[in-house]
Design an enzyme around this catalytic site. Sequence first.
Site, PDB file in Angstrom:
ATOM      1  N   CYS A   1      -3.931 -13.490  -2.370  1.00  0.00           N
ATOM      2  CA  CYS A   1      -4.299 -12.122  -2.006  1.00  0.00           C
ATOM      3  C   CYS A   1      -3.945 -11.277  -3.221  1.00  0.00           C
ATOM      4  O   CYS A   1      -2.837 -11.425  -3.768  1.00  0.00           O
ATOM      5  CB  CYS A   1      -3.514 -11.664  -0.780  1.00  0.00           C
ATOM      6  SG  CYS A   1      -3.637  -9.888  -0.459  1.00  0.00           S
TER       7      CYS A   1
ATOM      8  N   GLU B   1       0.825  -1.221   0.000  1.00  0.00           N
ATOM      9  CA  GLU B   1       0.000   0.000   0.000  1.00  0.00           C
ATOM     10  C   GLU B   1       0.857   1.268   0.000  1.00  0.00           C
ATOM     11  O   GLU B   1       0.417   2.322  -0.440  1.00  0.00           O
ATOM     12  CB  GLU B   1      -0.930   0.004   1.219  1.00  0.00           C
ATOM     13  CG  GLU B   1      -2.139  -0.901   1.065  1.00  0.00           C
ATOM     14  CD  GLU B   1      -3.127  -0.441   0.003  1.00  0.00           C
ATOM     15  OE1 GLU B   1      -3.479   0.747  -0.009  1.00  0.00           O
ATOM     16  OE2 GLU B   1      -3.555  -1.277  -0.813  1.00  0.00           O
TER      17      GLU B   1
HETATM   18  N1  DGL Z   1      -6.339  -7.541  -1.428  1.00  0.00           N
HETATM   19  C1  DGL Z   1      -7.009  -8.274  -0.384  1.00  0.00           C
HETATM   20  C2  DGL Z   1      -7.139  -9.749  -0.767  1.00  0.00           C
HETATM   21  O1  DGL Z   1      -7.038 -10.116  -1.941  1.00  0.00           O
HETATM   22  C3  DGL Z   1      -6.428  -8.229   1.009  1.00  0.00           C
HETATM   23  C4  DGL Z   1      -6.101  -6.999   1.712  1.00  0.00           C
HETATM   24  C5  DGL Z   1      -6.848  -6.763   3.010  1.00  0.00           C
HETATM   25  O2  DGL Z   1      -6.716  -7.503   4.006  1.00  0.00           O
HETATM   26  O3  DGL Z   1      -7.580  -5.772   2.998  1.00  0.00           O
HETATM   27  O4  DGL Z   1      -7.365 -10.579   0.068  1.00  0.00           O
END
Ligand code: DGL
Length: 261
Positions: free
Chosen positions: A182, A152
Amino acid sequence: MDDNRPVGIFDSGVGGLTIFSEITKLSPRESIIYFADQNNIPYSGKSERDLEKITSNIVRFLIKNKIKLIVIACNTATVYTIDYLRSKFKVPIIGVVPVVKTAARFTKSGRIGILSTAATSKSKYQKDLIKKFANGLIVNNIGTDELVSFIETGDLKSAVLNKKLRNILKEFQGIDVLALGCSHYPFLRDEIQKILGLEVLILDSGPAVARQVKRVLESNKMLSNKKSKTRFFTTGNPADFKRIVEKLINAKLDPVRYEFI
Ligand code: DGL
């Protein structure tokens, strides 16, 4: 029939851009609204009820902006809310989950890894995926919430991050395929590959999601013939978002701050 309405994509932050990039590569004529819910990041750690409320608000916002299809570009939000959102809204919704089936197809050693957020790794959805597609294999299903904040802030290779990664990736000894569970993690692919070595195949879900988006648009006769401007929204700080996104995907953009009241 052509349908030039945009596709709506959302994530808790910049992770969904890995999915966004695959979609724009495969379907360059589609206009997109990208929504980053940075005020609520991380989603991992939030209750299912809270995630349902948060994601419903985003879906309502996207529908108000006349999208034709929604992509939940976040594994955590998908595994906890996609059934709920589909039962509540009529718009087609596509989610992202780790490509366990593909990982199981490619492994030769019989041991695969999945690297997700903590919430995704312990979800029933993920456990069911493993049961269904990786039965008989050894699966190192590892969750961590320590990586997202680096991505981020645009940090993809500092010494601190590298140390954290090395520590986390110790859990994957003996695997020959790793599925990134993720949407933020493909930004770390190069670093992960360096640590695990070239003999480990690293898979992410972006290409599969992009193919699914195209299939659904085609079968619903919703393909676009004309691209308009892609719009970016964040519930966080638009200047920071702009800086990080431009660094991560090499794009020029003009993000708008959106606040839920
Ligand atoms: N981008 C999110 C995912 O694919 C995870 C980030 C979060 O925990 O907000 O799980």
